[in-house]
Design a protein around this motif. Structure first.
Motif, PDB file in Angstrom:
ATOM      1  N   GLN A   1      30.705  69.401   3.060  1.00  0.00           N
ATOM      2  CA  GLN A   1      29.272  69.123   3.038  1.00  0.00           C
ATOM      3  C   GLN A   1      28.559  70.372   3.553  1.00  0.00           C
ATOM      4  N   VAL A   2      27.705  70.964   2.721  1.00  0.00           N
ATOM      5  CA  VAL A   2      26.924  72.124   3.157  1.00  0.00           C
ATOM      6  C   VAL A   2      25.760  71.611   3.991  1.00  0.00           C
ATOM      7  N   VAL A   3      25.699  72.059   5.261  1.00  0.00           N
ATOM      8  CA  VAL A   3      24.715  71.492   6.181  1.00  0.00           C
ATOM      9  C   VAL A   3      23.645  72.482   6.602  1.00  0.00           C
ATOM     10  N   GLY A   4      23.858  73.785   6.396  1.00  0.00           N
ATOM     11  CA  GLY A   4      22.849  74.706   6.886  1.00  0.00           C
ATOM     12  C   GLY A   4      23.044  76.124   6.406  1.00  0.00           C
ATOM     13  N   VAL A   5      22.027  76.946   6.704  1.00  0.00           N
ATOM     14  CA  VAL A   5      22.007  78.327   6.246  1.00  0.00           C
ATOM     15  C   VAL A   5      21.277  79.187   7.256  1.00  0.00           C
ATOM     16  N   ALA A   6      21.737  80.431   7.392  1.00  0.00           N
ATOM     17  CA  ALA A   6      21.025  81.457   8.149  1.00  0.00           C
ATOM     18  C   ALA A   6      20.947  82.697   7.272  1.00  0.00           C
ATOM     19  N   ASN A   7      19.757  83.259   7.166  1.00  0.00           N
ATOM     20  CA  ASN A   7      19.540  84.474   6.387  1.00  0.00           C
ATOM     21  C   ASN A   7      18.911  85.542   7.277  1.00  0.00           C
ATOM     22  N   THR A   8      18.244  86.501   6.687  1.00  0.00           N
ATOM     23  CA  THR A   8      17.656  87.583   7.467  1.00  0.00           C
ATOM     24  C   THR A   8      16.428  87.142   8.262  1.00  0.00           C
ATOM     25  N   SER A   9      15.869  85.998   7.926  1.00  0.00           N
ATOM     26  CA  SER A   9      14.718  85.464   8.657  1.00  0.00           C
ATOM     27  C   SER A   9      14.731  83.946   8.570  1.00  0.00           C
ATOM     28  N   LEU A  10      14.008  83.295   9.470  1.00  0.00           N
ATOM     29  CA  LEU A  10      13.910  81.843   9.419  1.00  0.00           C
ATOM     30  C   LEU A  10      13.226  81.398   8.135  1.00  0.00           C
ATOM     31  N   ALA A  11      12.220  82.156   7.689  1.00  0.00           N
ATOM     32  CA  ALA A  11      11.515  81.795   6.457  1.00  0.00           C
ATOM     33  C   ALA A  11      12.458  81.816   5.269  1.00  0.00           C
ATOM     34  N   SER A  12      13.316  82.830   5.206  1.00  0.00           N
ATOM     35  CA  SER A  12      14.291  82.910   4.115  1.00  0.00           C
ATOM     36  C   SER A  12      15.284  81.768   4.194  1.00  0.00           C
ATOM     37  N   ALA A  13      15.741  81.454   5.408  1.00  0.00           N
ATOM     38  CA  ALA A  13      16.677  80.343   5.581  1.00  0.00           C
ATOM     39  C   ALA A  13      16.028  79.021   5.189  1.00  0.00           C
ATOM     40  N   GLN A  14      14.777  78.843   5.562  1.00  0.00           N
ATOM     41  CA  GLN A  14      14.090  77.601   5.222  1.00  0.00           C
ATOM     42  C   GLN A  14      13.904  77.472   3.721  1.00  0.00           C
ATOM     43  N   ASN A  15      13.618  78.591   3.065  1.00  0.00           N
ATOM     44  CA  ASN A  15      13.483  78.577   1.609  1.00  0.00           C
ATOM     45  C   ASN A  15      14.779  78.135   0.948  1.00  0.00           C
ATOM     46  N   ALA A  16      15.901  78.641   1.436  1.00  0.00           N
ATOM     47  CA  ALA A  16      17.201  78.251   0.880  1.00  0.00           C
ATOM     48  C   ALA A  16      17.522  76.795   1.204  1.00  0.00           C
ATOM     49  N   ALA A  17      17.237  76.378   2.430  1.00  0.00           N
ATOM     50  CA  ALA A  17      17.498  74.991   2.807  1.00  0.00           C
ATOM     51  C   ALA A  17      16.695  74.031   1.941  1.00  0.00           C
ATOM     52  N   ASP A  18      15.440  74.385   1.665  1.00  0.00           N
ATOM     53  CA  ASP A  18      14.615  73.548   0.798  1.00  0.00           C
ATOM     54  C   ASP A  18      15.155  73.525  -0.623  1.00  0.00           C
TER      55      ASP A  18
END
Length: 363
Positions: free
Chosen positions: A36-53
């Protein structure tokens, strides 16, 4: 670990044509009972949130450090550029997490050795993405050789095109042309394919090599820049395998109008050809032809239908899924079936030998 899905956190997941989105996510979708993919971290929180969405994930982490520290994550998947592997994988291992890191494991042999040592000290499952090793065609080919289809292997020849490392690139791939980044024609397309070759035929004994740079610059199409090239666009290797079989390799940058992947195995009783659309043997759909005994030509050889049953239809996602399946088994059963960080060190050692051999030839 129980039979509950293994919770996956990505460092480096972006929607669109990026590798994690096009290969890893479809692979994991095919293994819903295991992951189960539960989360992501990228170069910024905004980028991570975009991927999570985009992927409907419950967690967008502000930093990779927050992801690896989270009790919600069991397996950390690192799919960023090679120069960042060492720092991020080290953090995940220090947090006691299982890790799947894309190949190359480190920016050079020394980093790979340190990561393998740390993974073993932590006692976690640490897998590297050399997925050509688990492709159904490679497993079938290995069995053909083991069963004596070609008799004693006398020689093998490999020719491939890297796609990148040609006359033109884009900004997202420009870093490939600087050899200090560790993401070269030798380390990526040839490195991946060498993992498959050695899975079938065994490791190298003696070798000589030349790394040649025929293009001093590359045009970056989307920015209009012309940047210097320090990474080789021609890789030549010859020598002998540990079995005594002769080996000859030529990988070239860009794409050819003719042959882009041709791997031949010639033996005392038969011959095999493996072909594909590019020199990235880990990605492309491989086709096998062979002939032995009284046959005067080559005919298609295919794995049994069961080898593809239940796996993604696309070869890229299928090979990654098959590697993830091994990771799940290793986490749950304590086995060692997935390509490990120590296996990655062995492959890094071959690449280092090629680089050292070329440096000697250039003196």
């Amino acid at each position: 670990m129980t039979d509950q899905p293994i919770r996956v956190g990505f460092i480096g997941l972006n929607p669109g044509i990026h590798w994690a989105a096009t290969a890893h996510m479809p692979a994991l979708k095919a293994l819903k009972a295991d992951f189960q993919v539960v989360g992501v971290a990228n170069t910024s929180l905004a980028s991570a949130q975009n991927a999570a969405d985009a992927f409907d994930l419950p967690h967008a982490f502000a930093t990779p450090q927050a992801l690896v520290a989270s009790p919600e994550v069991d397996l950390v998947v690192v799919t960023v550029k090679v120069p960042h592997h060492f720092e991020l994988v080290t953090a995940a291992l220090e947090a006691g997490k299982h890790v799947y890191c894309e190949w190359p494991l480190g920016n050079g042999l020394a980093e790979a050795r340190q990561l393998a040592d740390l993974a073993e000290a932590k006692g976690v499952v640490a897998a590297v993405g050399t997925q050509m090793r688990v492709a159904p065609e490679v497993e079938y080919l290995r069995q053909l050789i083991a069963d004596g289809y070609v008799g004693e292997v006398l020689s093998t020849t490999l020719i491939g095109s890297g796609g990148q490392w040609g006359a033109e690139t884009d900004a997202a791939h420009a870093y490939l042309y600087d050899k200090t980044n560790g993401a070269t024609l030798l380390s990526i397309p040839l490195g991946h394919t060498l993992a498959g070759l050695q899975e079938v035929l065994g490791g190298f004994d003696q070798l000589s090599a030349r790394l040649i740079n025929r293009r001093g610059t590359v045009h970056v199409a989307d920015t209009g820049e012309t940047i210097p090239v320090t990474s080789a666009d021609q890789v030549l290797v010859q020598g002998a395998l540990q079995s005594g079989a002769a080996v000859s390799i030529h990988y070239r940058g860009g794409m050819s109008r003719g042959t882009n992947l041709l791997w031949e195995i010639n033996g005392t009783e038969g011959d095999i050809q493996v072909s594909g659309a590019s020199g990235h043997g880990q990605i492309v759909q491989l086709a096998i032809r062979g002939g032995n005994g009284d046959a005067t030509g080559l005919a298609p050889l295919k794995p049994p239908a069961s080898a593809h049953a239940g796996w993604p239809g696309d070869s890229t996602a299928r090979n990654v899924a098959r590697l993830y399946a091994r990771i799940a088994e290793d986490i749950r059963k304590g086995t060692h079936t997935a390509p490990s960080f120590r296996d990655a060190v062995v492959l890094h050692e071959v690449i280092d030998r090629i680089e050292q051999a070329s440096a000697r030839e250039a003196q």
